[in-house]
Design a protein around this motif. Structure first.
Motif, PDB file in Angstrom:
ATOM      1  N   GLN A  99      27.131  50.005 -16.234  1.00 55.15           N
ATOM      2  CA  GLN A  99      28.409  51.164 -15.905  1.00 55.15           C
ATOM      3  C   GLN A  99      27.644  52.382 -15.275  1.00 55.15           C
ATOM      4  O   GLN A  99      26.936  53.119 -15.798  1.00 55.15           O
ATOM      5  N   GLY A 152      36.636  53.122  -7.392  1.00 50.80           N
ATOM      6  CA  GLY A 152      35.090  53.610  -7.618  1.00 50.80           C
ATOM      7  C   GLY A 152      34.322  52.241  -7.796  1.00 50.80           C
ATOM      8  O   GLY A 152      34.923  51.182  -8.051  1.00 50.80           O
ATOM      9  N   MET A 202      38.269  55.752 -15.843  1.00 49.56           N
ATOM     10  CA  MET A 202      37.232  55.684 -14.536  1.00 49.56           C
ATOM     11  C   MET A 202      38.003  55.687 -13.347  1.00 49.56           C
ATOM     12  O   MET A 202      39.260  55.579 -13.216  1.00 49.56           O
ATOM     13  N   ASP A 203      37.300  55.903 -12.247  1.00 50.37           N
ATOM     14  CA  ASP A 203      37.937  55.939 -10.927  1.00 50.37           C
ATOM     15  C   ASP A 203      38.336  54.454 -10.320  1.00 50.37           C
ATOM     16  O   ASP A 203      37.728  53.485 -10.684  1.00 50.37           O
ATOM     17  N   GLY A 221      31.999  51.749  -9.619  1.00 53.92           N
ATOM     18  CA  GLY A 221      31.985  51.316 -11.243  1.00 53.92           C
ATOM     19  C   GLY A 221      32.880  50.275 -11.711  1.00 53.92           C
ATOM     20  O   GLY A 221      32.641  49.207 -12.276  1.00 53.92           O
ATOM     21  N   SER A 225      29.818  54.216 -13.349  1.00 59.02           N
ATOM     22  CA  SER A 225      30.999  55.073 -12.879  1.00 59.02           C
ATOM     23  C   SER A 225      31.046  56.445 -14.022  1.00 59.02           C
ATOM     24  O   SER A 225      30.743  56.200 -15.105  1.00 59.02           O
TER      25      SER A 225
END
Length: 517
Positions: free
Chosen positions: A512, A185, A181-182, A187, A514
């Motif tokens: 979640q 980000g 995941m980022d 998320g 993201s």
């Protein structure tokens, strides 16, 4: 008056909620030809219990009201006595009168604040339970976390906690994210905020955080972003640095053994009810939710607020269409505007993903008599009672204010309650009409049945029957006062049904948002 061939065998039982309503709710199954004397209407088809029957002629496109509020628009002409549901009622947009703070009123506080038997922590926080928790930074460490917790299960290893009667248990709260995941980000930030909230939750006497080692959600950064630091009550390590699965499990067991004596050295004592943070949830809702269990919970929330406590309303998609009733009682216009910002975010979020806010209600909600999200929302906010809305929080943010607050969460119960507990909820109250089996460790979850049939059918999972409201044997205020006392007892250590069944570990579900790559 009805003719002899339409006379009912027994009186038809329905509930009218507001003088302006266009529908009534059936308390029993209504069949064609039955005369509803209170409405002077003859039923023209089958109306299941919990469902709506029209009481006047409605033209196509005309708004339909329940609770005195719009729940949708007739998608075809509707005659008096007809069943009103998805086949002839649909959602539509309409102008809401937000009137920020127009109905805000000062709350009269209780002269003698109620108390419960809580567990004081060294920093002044108050716990309702006394667990040791195992959190994971990533899904890859879920298996070892559960293996460590299993070693201390009283049902299969009673000797492990035999010397620690004041420890409620060791729980592993795992999830399905933490990597791919980022790294910058929202998320990941939300996941870290959720884990941080659990790591410092007062219901945990000690916490382990276990990672794999190479995940995006690195433990040092998690601690730094959440203002946490290693201590005797907060230990962290990874599988890779510990030498693999067997060594990690062994290490985790030893660290928990080290925590147990201190965790056990607690005693409950009387503390003010102002230390309660109650998460409000409804799941498996039906047509009775907004008539019985939700208003009963709302009455208990009013009492809690009068005694200085905090109630957390959530499930943003499930206040959609009823948000104007909350903005009108916002303590300040800024609080009302913050709520509307979250509503607009959800509208844009659904649009980006090709979804509709009316995807909620669920199939079970519709089978139970709820037709549109507008109708579900109007019944849902009854959980919030009548006091001022004092603050609005994003998902898993620490709840600092006292009184009625709102936290932005999805409507999905496990995700929503996870955010509330991360924000500090130390007790959850959950209403259900269709039936729910749910718990939320480390916070006890207390469940209310909306109707007596559910209470009898699923008594193993229910803590209080609000069907008495429908049966006419108890009023909302009376049951609300009973519920308030039972919530104090639960906060004092009385086990809820879900706790007796061992619910709570698998229901940890961080939101979640993201993109996973």
């Amino acid at each position: 008056m009805p003719s002899n061939d339409t006379a009912p065998l027994k009186p038809a039982r329905v509930i009218r909620l507001h003088p302006r309503d266009d529908v009534v709710v059936a308390l029993d199954q209504l069949i064609a030809g039955v005369y509803v004397a209170s409405e002077a209407v003859t039923v023209s088809g089958l109306v299941p219990p919990g469902h709506k029957m029209a009481t006047r002629t409605l033209a196509a496109g005309e708004p339909v009201r329940r609770y005195g509020q719009i729940i949708g628009f007739a998608s075809q002409p509707i005659s008096p006595g007809q069943h009103v549901h998805s086949h002839n009622l649909s959602i539509g947009d309409f102008v809401r009168d937000y009137a920020h703070s127009a109905e805000a009123r000062a709350t009269t506080m209780a002269a003698e604040p109620a108390t419960f038997l809580g567990i004081p922590r060294a920093d002044g926080r108050i716990a309702t339970r006394n667990y040791i928790g195992i959190l994971t930074s990533v899904n890859c460490s879920a298996t070892v976390a559960r293996a460590i917790a299993d070693h201390f299960r009283r049902d299969i290893h009673p000797e492990a906690l035999a010397d620690y009667p004041h420890v409620d248990g060791v729980v592993a709260l795992t999830h399905h994210s933490g990597c791919a995941m980022d790294a910058e980000g929202d998320g990941l930030k939300m996941l870290q905020r959720t884990l941080g909230g659990y790591a410092c939750h007062p219901n945990f006497a000690g916490v382990l955080i276990i990672g794999l080692g190479c995940e995006t959600n690195q433990i040092p950064r998690l601690l730094a972003t959440q203002g946490l630091a290693e201590s005797p009550g907060l230990r962290t390590f990874t599988i890779q640095d510990s030498g693999g699965t067997v060594h990690t499990i062994r290490k985790g067991i030893e660290l928990i053994r080290d925590m147990l004596p201190q965790a056990n050295a607690v005693r409950r004592q009387a503390v003010p009810a102002s230390h309660l943070r109650l998460g409000l949830q409804c799941g498996g809702s039906d047509g009775y939710s907004g008539i019985s269990a939700n208003p009963v919970l709302g009455a208990a929330v009013d009492l809690l607020v009068q005694h200085g406590g905090t109630a957390i309303l959530s499930e943003t998609p499930e206040i959609y269409g009823a948000e104007h009733l909350l903005t009108r009682r916002a303590q300040t216009p800024d609080v009302g505007r913050k709520l509307l910002e979250r509503i607009r975010w959800w509208e844009e979020y659904c649009a980006r993903n090709g979804a509709s806010m009316d995807n909620n209600p669920s199939s079970g909600n519709k089978a139970g008599g709820l037709t549109t999200v507008l109708e579900k929302s109007l019944g849902g906010i009854a959980k919030a009672g009548s006091t001022n809305l004092v603050e609005v929080y994003q998902y898993a943010e620490p709840v600092r204010a006292q009184g009625l607050v709102f936290m932005d969460t999805p409507g999905y119960d496990p995700v929503s309650a996870t955010g509330q507990v991360a924000g500090g909820a130390n007790l959850i109250c959950f209403t259900t009409g269709r039936g729910s089996a749910y718990g939320c460790a480390p916070a006890p979850s207390f469940k209310l049945a909306t109707n007596t049939a559910l209470w009898r059918r699923q008594a193993d999972d229910m803590d209080l029957n609000c069907g008495d409201v429908l049966d006419g044997t108890r009023g909302i205020a009376e049951l609300g006062a009973i519920l308030f006392e039972q919530l104090l007892a639960t906060a004092s250590g009385a086990p809820s049904r879900s706790e007796r069944h061992g619910y709570g570990q698998q229901e940890f579900v961080p939101w979640q948002t993201s993109v996973i790559t």
